[in-house]
Design an enzyme around this catalytic site. Structure first.
Site, PDB file in Angstrom:
ATOM      1  N   ASP A  67     -50.048 136.051 -61.114  1.00  0.00           N
ATOM      2  CA  ASP A  67     -49.187 136.586 -62.172  1.00  0.00           C
ATOM      3  C   ASP A  67     -48.849 138.048 -61.909  1.00  0.00           C
ATOM      4  O   ASP A  67     -49.428 138.680 -61.017  1.00  0.00           O
ATOM      5  CB  ASP A  67     -49.851 136.418 -63.553  1.00  0.00           C
ATOM      6  CG  ASP A  67     -51.334 136.752 -63.553  1.00  0.00           C
ATOM      7  OD1 ASP A  67     -51.793 137.447 -62.637  1.00  0.00           O
ATOM      8  OD2 ASP A  67     -52.036 136.311 -64.485  1.00  0.00           O
ATOM      9  N   ASN A 136     -59.316 134.589 -74.341  1.00  0.00           N
ATOM     10  CA  ASN A 136     -58.739 133.575 -75.239  1.00  0.00           C
ATOM     11  C   ASN A 136     -58.579 132.229 -74.525  1.00  0.00           C
ATOM     12  O   ASN A 136     -57.903 131.334 -75.022  1.00  0.00           O
ATOM     13  CB  ASN A 136     -57.379 134.055 -75.773  1.00  0.00           C
ATOM     14  CG  ASN A 136     -56.357 134.270 -74.662  1.00  0.00           C
ATOM     15  OD1 ASN A 136     -56.656 134.027 -73.491  1.00  0.00           O
ATOM     16  ND2 ASN A 136     -55.161 134.712 -75.018  1.00  0.00           N
ATOM     17  N   HIS A 138     -57.211 131.882 -71.459  1.00  0.00           N
ATOM     18  CA  HIS A 138     -56.061 131.785 -70.555  1.00  0.00           C
ATOM     19  C   HIS A 138     -56.479 131.739 -69.091  1.00  0.00           C
ATOM     20  O   HIS A 138     -57.551 132.223 -68.713  1.00  0.00           O
ATOM     21  CB  HIS A 138     -55.010 132.870 -70.836  1.00  0.00           C
ATOM     22  CG  HIS A 138     -55.314 134.261 -70.383  1.00  0.00           C
ATOM     23  ND1 HIS A 138     -54.916 135.378 -71.096  1.00  0.00           N
ATOM     24  CD2 HIS A 138     -55.949 134.750 -69.291  1.00  0.00           C
ATOM     25  CE1 HIS A 138     -55.296 136.472 -70.445  1.00  0.00           C
ATOM     26  NE2 HIS A 138     -55.922 136.115 -69.360  1.00  0.00           N
ATOM     27  N   GLU A 143     -51.060 131.431 -71.741  1.00  0.00           N
ATOM     28  CA  GLU A 143     -51.673 131.766 -73.020  1.00  0.00           C
ATOM     29  C   GLU A 143     -51.826 130.513 -73.897  1.00  0.00           C
ATOM     30  O   GLU A 143     -51.136 129.517 -73.677  1.00  0.00           O
ATOM     31  CB  GLU A 143     -50.791 132.782 -73.756  1.00  0.00           C
ATOM     32  CG  GLU A 143     -50.597 134.110 -73.014  1.00  0.00           C
ATOM     33  CD  GLU A 143     -51.812 135.040 -73.110  1.00  0.00           C
ATOM     34  OE1 GLU A 143     -52.966 134.556 -73.116  1.00  0.00           O
ATOM     35  OE2 GLU A 143     -51.595 136.261 -73.162  1.00  0.00           O
TER      36      GLU A 143
HETATM   37  C1  GLP Z   1     -56.081 138.814 -66.818  1.00  0.00           C
HETATM   38  C2  GLP Z   1     -55.333 138.011 -65.739  1.00  0.00           C
HETATM   39  C3  GLP Z   1     -56.117 136.799 -65.332  1.00  0.00           C
HETATM   40  C4  GLP Z   1     -57.591 137.158 -65.333  1.00  0.00           C
HETATM   41  C5  GLP Z   1     -58.030 137.310 -66.765  1.00  0.00           C
HETATM   42  C6  GLP Z   1     -59.473 137.723 -66.940  1.00  0.00           C
HETATM   43  O1  GLP Z   1     -55.261 139.346 -67.793  1.00  0.00           O
HETATM   44  N1  GLP Z   1     -53.995 137.625 -66.028  1.00  0.00           N
HETATM   45  O2  GLP Z   1     -55.679 136.350 -64.047  1.00  0.00           O
HETATM   46  O3  GLP Z   1     -58.333 136.138 -64.730  1.00  0.00           O
HETATM   47  O4  GLP Z   1     -57.141 138.124 -67.483  1.00  0.00           O
HETATM   48  O5  GLP Z   1     -59.659 139.086 -66.719  1.00  0.00           O
HETATM   49  P1  GLP Z   1     -61.073 139.756 -66.574  1.00  0.00           P
HETATM   50  O6  GLP Z   1     -61.649 139.199 -65.307  1.00  0.00           O
HETATM   51  O7  GLP Z   1     -60.801 141.224 -66.464  1.00  0.00           O
HETATM   52  O8  GLP Z   1     -61.871 139.378 -67.770  1.00  0.00           O
END
Ligand code: GLP
Length: 244
Positions: A67, A136, A138, A143
């Site tokens: 992304d 959440n 995702h 989302e």
């Molecule tokens: C982000 C990304 C995801 C990532 C997730 C978890 O916003 N879009 O690809 O896996 O949220 O992030 P974190 O590892 O910092 O908890």
């Protein structure tokens, strides 16, 4: 899903890195889908170390990033392009043309989603999709919603995602409201999925992902249907899941 219990963050990073290590040894031109986020920083550190020690060669590996925010250029320290260069690509021998990212600055964002989707399909199959888990539920930036979106698409980020990611920006107002993300169909098309999860703050959502109903309200729950999904999580994240 296969759950691998790691002792802590470092152990989770090591176990996930070793799975990718084995993949690249077995198939040097592997196609890897890669996430951003804090969870995978340790994993990328270990891949860098393997390269520095001469144990891994990325010259034929192809990657695509899950992304990218809309409106941030690659020099912006919060863009996912900047993150991937800083934490992985600048330190390994991946060919520039083999490391793909969605362009969050494209003039026509819908067209960019189509281009990126076609590009992933043209790579000839994804060998390993690495994922982190949003608070959440995702995956990528898919989302919670009323249905699963199959292909690469433009997304309005959830308020909870904007708040969670505000820690990386000077203020919450600077967090982009939109992003391009690969879809759930792109993710599920991978031969193997490695979901990395760490920390107590993910324990409740991980329980829902592993044992709850499969629902687009918890996007990662769809991984229950994948034939080869490995969850590498530490004890804190697995505190609501009894060990066997
Ligand atoms: C982000 C990304 C995801 C990532 C997730 C978890 O916003 N879009 O690809 O896996 O949220 O992030 P974190 O590892 O910092 O908890």
């Amino acid at each position: 899903m296969t759950v691998i219990r790691a002792k802590d963050y470092d152990d989770m990073s090591a176990k996930a890195a070793n799975l990718i290590f084995a993949q690249i040894i077995m198939k040097p031109d592997s196609v890897l889908g890669l996430p951003t986020g804090s969870t995978v920083l340790g994993l990328y550190g270990r891949l860098r170390d393997y390269y520095w020690k001469g144990d891994l060669d990325f010259s034929r590996v192809r990657t695509f990033c899950l992304d990218e925010y809309v409106g941030l250029d690659g020099d912006n320290r919060q863009s996912f392009g900047y993150y991937m260069n800083k934490h992985l690509f600048d330190h390994i021998n991946i060919e520039d043309g083999n490391a793909h990212l969605p362009d969050g600055l494209a003039a026509d964002l819908e067209e960019e989603c189509e281009r990126y989707n076609d590009l992933i399909e043209s790579l000839g199959g994804v060998d390993v999709q690495v994922l982190g888990l949003g608070g959440n539920g995702h995956i990528g930036f898919n989302e919670p919603g009323d249905y699963f979106k199959k292909s690469t698409h433009l997304v309005n980020l959830d308020e909870s995602t904007i708040s969670a990611n505000a820690r990386f920006f000077k203020s919450i107002d600077e967090v982009p409201r939109e992003a391009i993300t690969v879809g759930v169909g792109n993710i599920l098309s991978a031969k193997k999925i490695i979901l990395c999860v760490s920390g107590e703050q993910k324990a409740d959502i991980l329980r829902q992902v592993l044992t709850g109903n499969v629902t687009p309200q918890v996007p990662a729950s769809i991984l229950q249907f994948h034939p080869d999904c490995i969850v590498v999580a530490d004890e804190d994240a697995l505190k609501n899941i009894p060990a066997d």
